[in-house]
Enzyme design. Sequence first.
Site, PDB file in Angstrom:
ATOM      1  N   SER A 121       9.081 -13.111   3.589  1.00  0.00           N
ATOM      2  CA  SER A 121       8.167 -12.971   4.721  1.00  0.00           C
ATOM      3  C   SER A 121       7.622 -14.315   5.173  1.00  0.00           C
ATOM      4  CB  SER A 121       7.007 -12.058   4.333  1.00  0.00           C
ATOM      5  OG  SER A 121       6.205 -12.692   3.372  1.00  0.00           O
ATOM      6  N   HIS A 134      13.899 -10.770   8.346  1.00  0.00           N
ATOM      7  CA  HIS A 134      12.601 -10.293   7.866  1.00  0.00           C
ATOM      8  C   HIS A 134      12.166  -8.996   8.545  1.00  0.00           C
ATOM      9  CE1 HIS A 134       7.974 -10.943   7.692  1.00  0.00           C
ATOM     10  NE2 HIS A 134       8.385 -10.176   6.692  1.00  0.00           N
ATOM     11  N   GLU A 180      12.564 -10.410  12.237  1.00  0.00           N
ATOM     12  CA  GLU A 180      12.595 -11.853  12.524  1.00  0.00           C
ATOM     13  C   GLU A 180      13.883 -12.410  11.910  1.00  0.00           C
ATOM     14  OE1 GLU A 180       7.998 -13.404  12.626  1.00  0.00           O
ATOM     15  OE2 GLU A 180       8.844 -13.027  10.652  1.00  0.00           O
ATOM     16  N   ASN A 234       3.727 -13.672  10.456  1.00  0.00           N
ATOM     17  CA  ASN A 234       2.747 -13.946   9.396  1.00  0.00           C
ATOM     18  C   ASN A 234       1.930 -15.203   9.669  1.00  0.00           C
ATOM     19  OD1 ASN A 234       2.869 -11.688   7.801  1.00  0.00           O
ATOM     20  ND2 ASN A 234       4.635 -12.415   6.657  1.00  0.00           N
TER      21      ASN A 234
HETATM   22  N1  3HC Z   1      10.153   9.640   9.875  1.00  0.00           N
HETATM   23  C1  3HC Z   1      10.291   9.387  11.168  1.00  0.00           C
HETATM   24  N2  3HC Z   1       9.274   8.982  11.956  1.00  0.00           N
HETATM   25  C2  3HC Z   1       8.071   8.837  11.373  1.00  0.00           C
HETATM   26  C3  3HC Z   1       7.855   9.067  10.000  1.00  0.00           C
HETATM   27  C4  3HC Z   1       8.962   9.506   9.241  1.00  0.00           C
HETATM   28  N3  3HC Z   1       8.904   9.770   7.951  1.00  0.00           N
HETATM   29  N4  3HC Z   1       6.559   8.787   9.703  1.00  0.00           N
HETATM   30  C5  3HC Z   1       5.981   8.407  10.857  1.00  0.00           C
HETATM   31  N5  3HC Z   1       6.885   8.431  11.851  1.00  0.00           N
HETATM   32  C6  3HC Z   1       6.684   8.075  13.254  1.00  0.00           C
HETATM   33  C7  3HC Z   1       5.904   9.135  13.977  1.00  0.00           C
HETATM   34  O1  3HC Z   1       6.727  10.211  14.368  1.00  0.00           O
HETATM   35  C8  3HC Z   1       5.346   8.364  15.148  1.00  0.00           C
HETATM   36  O2  3HC Z   1       6.366   8.126  16.105  1.00  0.00           O
HETATM   37  P1  3HC Z   1       6.179   8.521  17.638  1.00  0.00           P
HETATM   38  O3  3HC Z   1       5.032   7.659  18.098  1.00  0.00           O
HETATM   39  O4  3HC Z   1       7.481   8.204  18.251  1.00  0.00           O
HETATM   40  O5  3HC Z   1       5.849   9.977  17.596  1.00  0.00           O
HETATM   41  C9  3HC Z   1       5.000   7.022  14.491  1.00  0.00           C
HETATM   42  O6  3HC Z   1       5.870   6.911  13.334  1.00  0.00           O
HETATM   43  C10 3HC Z   1       3.555   6.923  14.062  1.00  0.00           C
HETATM   44  O7  3HC Z   1       3.270   8.075  13.317  1.00  0.00           O
HETATM   45  P2  3HC Z   1       1.782   8.622  13.133  1.00  0.00           P
HETATM   46  O8  3HC Z   1       0.944   8.258  14.323  1.00  0.00           O
HETATM   47  O9  3HC Z   1       1.834  10.037  12.666  1.00  0.00           O
HETATM   48  O10 3HC Z   1       1.186   7.768  11.990  1.00  0.00           O
HETATM   49  P3  3HC Z   1       1.717   7.553  10.593  1.00  0.00           P
HETATM   50  O11 3HC Z   1       0.510   7.443   9.749  1.00  0.00           O
HETATM   51  O12 3HC Z   1       2.769   8.452  10.113  1.00  0.00           O
HETATM   52  O13 3HC Z   1       2.357   6.117  10.880  1.00  0.00           O
HETATM   53  C11 3HC Z   1       2.707   3.845  10.495  1.00  0.00           C
HETATM   54  C12 3HC Z   1       2.367   5.213   9.947  1.00  0.00           C
HETATM   55  C13 3HC Z   1       4.047   3.864  11.181  1.00  0.00           C
HETATM   56  C14 3HC Z   1       2.787   2.992   9.244  1.00  0.00           C
HETATM   57  C15 3HC Z   1       1.629   3.341  11.488  1.00  0.00           C
HETATM   58  O14 3HC Z   1       0.359   3.562  10.982  1.00  0.00           O
HETATM   59  C16 3HC Z   1       1.773   1.866  11.787  1.00  0.00           C
HETATM   60  O15 3HC Z   1       2.575   1.459  12.617  1.00  0.00           O
HETATM   61  N6  3HC Z   1       0.966   1.007  11.102  1.00  0.00           N
HETATM   62  C17 3HC Z   1       1.040  -0.452  11.239  1.00  0.00           C
HETATM   63  C18 3HC Z   1       2.149  -0.988  10.355  1.00  0.00           C
HETATM   64  C19 3HC Z   1       2.282  -2.471  10.465  1.00  0.00           C
HETATM   65  O16 3HC Z   1       1.653  -3.150  11.234  1.00  0.00           O
HETATM   66  N7  3HC Z   1       3.148  -3.021   9.604  1.00  0.00           N
HETATM   67  C20 3HC Z   1       3.341  -4.444   9.494  1.00  0.00           C
HETATM   68  C21 3HC Z   1       2.727  -4.870   8.225  1.00  0.00           C
HETATM   69  S1  3HC Z   1       2.757  -6.607   8.042  1.00  0.00           S
HETATM   70  C22 3HC Z   1       4.232  -6.916   7.326  1.00  0.00           C
HETATM   71  O17 3HC Z   1       5.011  -6.054   7.010  1.00  0.00           O
HETATM   72  C23 3HC Z   1       4.519  -8.358   7.123  1.00  0.00           C
HETATM   73  C24 3HC Z   1       4.755  -8.644   5.682  1.00  0.00           C
HETATM   74  O18 3HC Z   1       5.646  -9.718   5.633  1.00  0.00           O
HETATM   75  C25 3HC Z   1       3.493  -9.056   4.934  1.00  0.00           C
END
Ligand code: 3HC
Length: 285
Positions: free
Chosen positions: A119, A140, A152, A191
Site C-alpha cells: 500500500s 494496489h 493503483e 495513502n
Molecule cells: N457482494 C456484492 N456487493 C456487496 C456486498 C457483497 N457481499 N456487500 C456490499 N455490497 C455492495 C452493496 O450492494 C452496495 O452496492 P450498490 O451501491 O451498488 O447497491 C455497496 O456494496 C455498499 O453496500 P452497503 O451500503 O450495504 O454497505 P456495506 O456496509 O455492505 O458496504 C463497504 C461496505 C463497501 C465497505 C462500504 O462501507 C465502503 O465503501 N466503505 C469504505 C471503504 C473504503 O474506503 N476502503 C478503503 C480503505 S483504505 C485502503 O484500503 C488503503 C490501504 O492501503 C490502507
Amino acid sequence: MSIKTVGIVGAGSMGTGIANAFILNGYHVVLHDIKEHFLENSLNRMTQFMTKSIERGKLTETKMEEALSLLKTTTNLQDFENVDLVVEAVLEDINLKKSVFAELDRIVREDVILATNTSSMSITEISFATQRPDHVAGFHFFNPAQLMKLIEIVYGLETSDETINRLKKVAESLNKIPVVVKKDSPGFVVNRILMPFYIEATKVLEEDIASKEDIDKAIKYGLNHPMGPFELQDYAGVDISFHVMEYLQKEYSDNRFSPPLLLKTMMRAGRFGRKTGAGFYKYEK
Ligand code: 3HC
C-alpha cells in the site's frame, strides 16, 4: 502470452479479497499461504462474502460454485511454476516482500509479471530483489478488494510501459478502475492523501473539538464518504494505517505524517479496530 492463471501470495484480508475478485471474473487462481489454516480461513471468508452477494441478488449459486472451482490453495510456492501473473499480498514488511520476490523470480517463467499489493512501500526496492525489475510493478487494491473499484498501478524505477499496460488490462478485466502512479513514491496517491486526513481527524478528536461519532458523521454527511475516518480506520485496521504513517514519516522525513499520540496509545493497547473487537469503537467479537 495471455493471462489465465494468477498466483496470489498471502491469504490475509487483502489476498483473500484479491483472489475472490479474480475467480469471480473467470481467472484460475493459485492462492498461497504458509499455513493450511490461513487458507481455510480465507476460503471461509470468500464463501461468506459470496453468500452475502447471493442474498443481495448480485450473484447466483451457480456462479459462486463456478468461481470456487477455479481456486486452488497451496502452502508450496513451487506450485506457481505455471502461473501467468503473480500478485503478492503478504505482510507489509519490506524484507519479507523482498525475499518472497527473490523466490518467485526463481520459480515463475521469465515473461511473468510480479506485482505487489503493497500500500505504500518502494516498488523499486522490491523489484531489485529480482532479475526482472522491468516486469515488477505495484498493483494496489483497496479494502474490501472484491468491491472497491480502484487499483493503483505503480511504476518502479525500471518498470516497463508494457508491464503497466498489461496490468491496466488485467484491472479492467476485473471491472476495476486503474490509476497509473508514474513515480515510485511512498504511499502512492491514495495513502499519501489519506494519512494526513486520518491524522487531522485524530487531532480534532484529541483537541476535543467534537466527539468521534460527530466527526464521523460530519465527514459522512458533509463529504458523502461511505464511512467516517474512525469507522474506516477500525474497518481497515488501525495498525495498518499506523505503520503506513510511520513509513511515510521516515521515507519523506516529514513530521506531517507522524502518528498522533492517541494512535500510539491505541497500538499499545492492541486496539486495532474490528478485528480485535475494539478500535475507536467497540465491537462484538
Ligand atoms: N457482494 C456484492 N456487493 C456487496 C456486498 C457483497 N457481499 N456487500 C456490499 N455490497 C455492495 C452493496 O450492494 C452496495 O452496492 P450498490 O451501491 O451498488 O447497491 C455497496 O456494496 C455498499 O453496500 P452497503 O451500503 O450495504 O454497505 P456495506 O456496509 O455492505 O458496504 C463497504 C461496505 C463497501 C465497505 C462500504 O462501507 C465502503 O465503501 N466503505 C469504505 C471503504 C473504503 O474506503 N476502503 C478503503 C480503505 S483504505 C485502503 O484500503 C488503503 C490501504 O492501503 C490502507
